[in-house]
Design a protein around this motif. Sequence first.
Motif, short mmCIF file in Angstrom:
data_model
loop_
_atom_site.label_atom_id
_atom_site.label_comp_id
_atom_site.label_asym_id
_atom_site.label_seq_id
_atom_site.Cartn_x
_atom_site.Cartn_y
_atom_site.Cartn_z
N LEU A 25 -12.14 38.73 -41.85
CA LEU A 25 -11.72 37.97 -43.03
C LEU A 25 -11.33 36.55 -42.64
O LEU A 25 -11.67 35.59 -43.33
CB LEU A 25 -10.52 38.64 -43.70
N ASP A 198 4.06 44.21 -51.79
CA ASP A 198 2.82 44.91 -51.48
C ASP A 198 2.35 45.83 -52.59
O ASP A 198 1.24 46.33 -52.55
CB ASP A 198 3.00 45.71 -50.18
N PRO B 97 -0.68 45.04 -39.01
CA PRO B 97 -1.70 45.12 -40.06
C PRO B 97 -1.18 45.81 -41.32
O PRO B 97 -1.66 45.56 -42.43
CB PRO B 97 -2.81 45.96 -39.42
N MET B 98 -0.19 46.67 -41.16
CA MET B 98 0.38 47.39 -42.28
C MET B 98 1.07 46.44 -43.26
O MET B 98 1.24 46.76 -44.43
CB MET B 98 1.39 48.37 -41.72
N TRP B 99 1.44 45.28 -42.78
CA TRP B 99 2.16 44.34 -43.62
C TRP B 99 1.23 43.45 -44.42
O TRP B 99 1.65 42.67 -45.25
CB TRP B 99 3.09 43.47 -42.77
N MET B 100 -0.06 43.56 -44.13
CA MET B 100 -1.03 42.82 -44.92
C MET B 100 -1.15 43.50 -46.26
O MET B 100 -0.99 44.70 -46.35
CB MET B 100 -2.38 42.92 -44.24
N ASN B 101 -1.50 42.74 -47.26
CA ASN B 101 -1.69 43.34 -48.57
C ASN B 101 -2.74 44.44 -48.52
O ASN B 101 -3.82 44.28 -47.97
CB ASN B 101 -2.11 42.24 -49.55
N PHE B 102 -2.36 45.58 -49.11
CA PHE B 102 -3.20 46.78 -49.13
C PHE B 102 -4.60 46.50 -49.68
O PHE B 102 -5.60 46.98 -49.13
CB PHE B 102 -2.43 47.80 -49.98
N LEU B 103 -4.70 45.70 -50.72
CA LEU B 103 -6.01 45.43 -51.32
C LEU B 103 -6.87 44.55 -50.43
O LEU B 103 -8.07 44.73 -50.36
CB LEU B 103 -5.82 44.76 -52.68
N LEU B 104 -6.21 43.61 -49.74
CA LEU B 104 -6.97 42.73 -48.86
C LEU B 104 -7.52 43.51 -47.67
O LEU B 104 -8.62 43.25 -47.19
CB LEU B 104 -6.10 41.56 -48.39
N ARG B 105 -6.74 44.51 -47.20
CA ARG B 105 -7.22 45.34 -46.10
C ARG B 105 -8.45 46.13 -46.52
O ARG B 105 -9.41 46.27 -45.76
CB ARG B 105 -6.12 46.31 -45.65
N LEU B 107 -10.48 45.25 -48.99
CA LEU B 107 -11.53 44.24 -49.17
C LEU B 107 -12.21 43.94 -47.84
O LEU B 107 -13.43 43.75 -47.78
CB LEU B 107 -10.92 42.97 -49.76
N ALA B 108 -11.41 43.91 -46.77
CA ALA B 108 -11.96 43.62 -45.46
C ALA B 108 -13.02 44.64 -45.08
O ALA B 108 -14.09 44.29 -44.58
CB ALA B 108 -10.85 43.61 -44.41
N TRP B 109 -12.76 45.90 -45.36
CA TRP B 109 -13.76 46.93 -45.02
C TRP B 109 -14.98 46.82 -45.90
O TRP B 109 -16.10 47.08 -45.45
CB TRP B 109 -13.15 48.32 -45.10
N THR B 111 -16.21 44.05 -46.96
CA THR B 111 -16.95 42.95 -46.34
C THR B 111 -17.70 43.41 -45.10
O THR B 111 -18.83 43.01 -44.85
CB THR B 111 -15.96 41.84 -45.96
N TYR B 146 -7.95 53.90 -42.41
CA TYR B 146 -7.48 52.58 -42.02
C TYR B 146 -6.17 52.24 -42.70
O TYR B 146 -5.24 51.74 -42.08
CB TYR B 146 -8.54 51.53 -42.37
#
Lengths: 257, 270
Positions: A25, A198, B97-105, B107-109, B111, B146
């Motif tokens: 990303l 979150d 990584p757990m602190w990243m927004n759940f939806l963005l994580r 979205l990453a997959w 992508t 993930y």
Amino acid sequence: MIRNITRKIYICLIFIFLYAPIVTLMVLSFNASKTRSKWGGFTLKWYKSLFENEAIIQALINTLAIAFLSALIATVIGTIACISMQSMKKRNRTILMGVVNIPMLNAEIVTGISLMLLFISLGIKFGFLTVLLAHITFNIPYVILSVMPRMKQLNPSTYEAALDLGASHLKAFFKVVFPDIFPGILSGFVMAFTMSLDDFIITHFTKGPGIHTLSTKIYTEVKKGIKPEMYALSTIIFVSVLALLILVNYTPKKKEK
Amino acid sequence: MNKKLLSAPFLFWSALFIIIPLCMVFYYGFTDKDGAFTLSNIMAIATPEHSKAFFEAVKLSLLSTVICFFLAYPLAMILANLKGKRSSLIALIFILPMWMNFLLRTLAWQTLLEKTGVINSILGFLGLPALNIINTPGAIVLGMVYNFLPFMVLPIYNVLCKIDVNVLNAARDLGANEAQAFLKVTLPLSVPGIISGITMVFVPALTTFVISTILGGSKILLIGNVIEQEFTQTGNWHLGSGLSIVLMMFIIFNMVISAITDKEGDTNAL
């Protein structure tokens, strides 16, 4: 020896699994080409259009406001609840702790729809207020669970001693009890704040059509299709979380030494 | 000062926002549009489309729970055995990584996995066949693993950290080899953490609708998707509530098990 190497390989593999998506990303957020498979050169235009996107900025403001307010109110209610539970009978306390655990153990989707049904029947207009109320509700348990252990470690005699020495109840609380449970209150607040930041599912069911938090905004954007701005947003969020965690982890240690 | 008065705000809040809403789900679940008692919303789980979504969700969430367990246990052991300065840093790396927004994580997959996505571009560059995993159950399981892996790692890590080294040393002194020491000492002592980890992965995985929407396209419906659609699109709250009650039965079953094994309540991951 072999064991050590397998350990290192295993750690590396999990590390790659955890970070490969995030790094992707971040790299794509600088990619000038809109298709993900091609590298079209370095650009900052996605960051620029992200900051020009008023809807996203508004969502960010909403998210921060809801996170701060809900964490604050939940911390006050949760801390007061912990104090009152101290003097309760054991049976009542067990029942109450069971209630505290409901939103934590229940599926978020059920919490979300149950609150949605409540707000509909109460006739509250869906919007900022309903999201805030919902967030306070799921934040209170986190506060209670982090203040409660501190509360149990308290020596009740110190509070009584303060009263004997002429302090009022309020003064005795703020001078004797509060400083001891403060670390628990603080960590409860921080946890509530991050949980609120979150959250998506409960917000999804309790928000009105006109309001977005960052999570719900991302969801609508992702459903629509590829938005390189979202990659830029991920990068910014990741870097700020990283900075925040480093700050939190390294400041208290200096004090201890 | 009356201490009973102090509990009023919390009692009021939990009655209004926790107890009453749950009662409303049950009310809607057991009534039809005219308010008459019915079991049809509960029994609706047995219709082919709903039971398919339900068993698909159970299948995928069980699979991801098992995968999470086998990935997390060795990792938690390695992390718990770390000593010295770097241990907190390494633990931090795995929590980050757990602190990243759940939806963005998620979205990453998306992508990474898409037909013209990053993984396939790399595979194509290397002359390897493309991976068609997006919009399949496999992609959903990957997304679940993930997103929920940290929920499995943390409780197991917490119980492993508490195990007294002397107990393990005693086992070795008494002639146990590494495998025996693990099977007879470490594993039984970590059961509360495992159960708590299983609950924390299984419940969100079973009820998710986000991961299946983003990584499964609109082709794969899980029970979470069905409930979400009943509430936000179709507007049949009675049916949605009925299906939610069925889901809650599963969760209560899980809660009872973890309450039995975790009486002290000290394995909470966070």
